[in-house]
Design a protein around this motif. Sequence first.
Motif, PDB file in Angstrom:
ATOM      1  N   ARG A 299       0.805  -1.227   0.000  1.00  4.97           N
ATOM      2  CA  ARG A 299       0.000   0.000   0.000  1.00  4.97           C
ATOM      3  C   ARG A 299       0.836   1.275   0.000  1.00  4.97           C
ATOM      4  NH1 ARG A 299      -2.670  -3.808   2.926  1.00  4.97           N
ATOM      5  NH2 ARG A 299      -4.883  -4.125   2.396  1.00  4.97           N
ATOM      6  N   ASN A 302       1.133   3.169   5.203  1.00  9.00           N
ATOM      7  CA  ASN A 302       0.160   2.451   6.010  1.00  9.00           C
ATOM      8  C   ASN A 302       0.454   2.747   7.477  1.00  9.00           C
ATOM      9  OD1 ASN A 302      -2.008   0.839   6.677  1.00  9.00           O
ATOM     10  ND2 ASN A 302      -1.289  -0.958   5.591  1.00  9.00           N
ATOM     11  N   ARG A 322      -8.718  -5.392  14.765  1.00  5.28           N
ATOM     12  CA  ARG A 322      -8.864  -5.648  13.321  1.00  5.28           C
ATOM     13  C   ARG A 322     -10.323  -5.581  12.876  1.00  5.28           C
ATOM     14  NH1 ARG A 322      -4.467  -7.021  10.596  1.00  5.28           N
ATOM     15  NH2 ARG A 322      -2.608  -7.749  11.713  1.00  5.28           N
ATOM     16  N   LYS A 326     -11.674  -2.881  10.210  1.00  5.78           N
ATOM     17  CA  LYS A 326     -12.310  -3.376   8.984  1.00  5.78           C
ATOM     18  C   LYS A 326     -13.671  -2.731   8.774  1.00  5.78           C
ATOM     19  CE  LYS A 326     -13.536  -7.631   6.532  1.00  5.78           C
ATOM     20  NZ  LYS A 326     -13.585  -9.123   6.595  1.00  5.78           N
ATOM     21  N   ASN A 329     -13.294   0.291   6.985  1.00  7.84           N
ATOM     22  CA  ASN A 329     -12.577   0.106   5.703  1.00  7.84           C
ATOM     23  C   ASN A 329     -11.090   0.413   5.822  1.00  7.84           C
ATOM     24  OD1 ASN A 329     -14.963  -0.625   4.219  1.00  7.84           O
ATOM     25  ND2 ASN A 329     -15.522   1.545   4.184  1.00  7.84           N
ATOM     26  N   VAL A 331      -7.269  -1.351   6.801  1.00  5.38           N
ATOM     27  CA  VAL A 331      -6.507  -2.580   7.018  1.00  5.38           C
ATOM     28  C   VAL A 331      -5.100  -2.184   7.447  1.00  5.38           C
ATOM     29  CG1 VAL A 331      -5.632  -4.716   6.011  1.00  5.38           C
ATOM     30  CG2 VAL A 331      -7.846  -3.789   5.259  1.00  5.38           C
TER      31      VAL A 331
END
Length: 351
Positions: A299, A302, A322, A326, A329, A331
């Motif tokens: 990515r 991050n 987590r 999630k 949206n 990660v």
Amino acid sequence: MNLAPETALRHYFGQADAPQGGWSVRWDALSASQREAVLSREVPEVVTVRTSGSTGVPTQWSHSREQMLAEAAMLAELWREDPVDLMLAFAPPTHLYGLLTTLLMPAVLGVEVWYQPGPEAPMPDVRGRVLGITAIPWTFRLLDRRRDELARASRIVIQHSTATLPPGAEDFANAFGRGRVRITEIFGSTESGGIAHRAGRDQPWTLFPDITLTHTADGAQPEVPLVVSGPRLAAGLDTWATGDFVEIVDPRHFRFHGRRTRLRKINGVRVDFDEVEYRLRDTVPSKDVACVPVDDPVRGENFTVLVVPDEPGAPDVVKAVRIALKSWNLVPHEVLVVPAIERSETGKLRR
């Protein structure tokens, strides 16, 4: 330990070693003219303070005695509608906010103050008192443990600064019932002093009377850097760019959009780490949580989440983080359980 007003000022304005542990000062035992004389005599003409180093190399800045006393009076003015007669001060007097609120503001108000550097510090009997509290982020965990004692106060007013107001602050206020606790947030920096205040997370920030924005509202550019001018800026500054982004509502109000050092674009979406931390604290049972930027081979930019569980060895805390991320949206690069997160005395995450 009860300190004479002169002794407390000498300890923290560089004329003597600071005492260990908590202490109290009876500013209420002096008349207004006596307090003014002590401040004039014991506060240096030039006060040098250092930034915390949370966003860069620690730097020294100087403010005059007149600037310091003017700001202490300005902060005290926020409490005028509540006749505070006792203060608990949690901000370390080794930083600008602590010098102002732990040492100078009680003198301006003429009230008894108890400095609370940690959970072991003794606390006065607050029964029937209008209690003023100057808070930093970790303060609310300690207040929550003392809820039964604090419930004896007739009213509690709180000033909070140095970082985002933690979710526990609202829980603490709600526990006392409607109208018994009022919280005001202060927005500022070592370089500028206090810039603005607000009394609610959904409210825009209101500039202090002597602060001016250098940008104006622009519908074509709703988000601009926060740059201010005013008579309380540190020596050598005419304006100060705080490194924050804001939406200007009108010449006296703005909405905060994020700190430059706490914003990252991840998969093309801008992420405010301060906001993510706030939401995680409100969602995941933990003692502390922090988002740290990292380079991700997939990515690009991050972040890693550091989390201190409520209980050692809690098996579900990583999963809980987590799941929460999630649902937003997000990660993370990874989620790490750690025994502690290194922060400055005022609660800011160390670089």
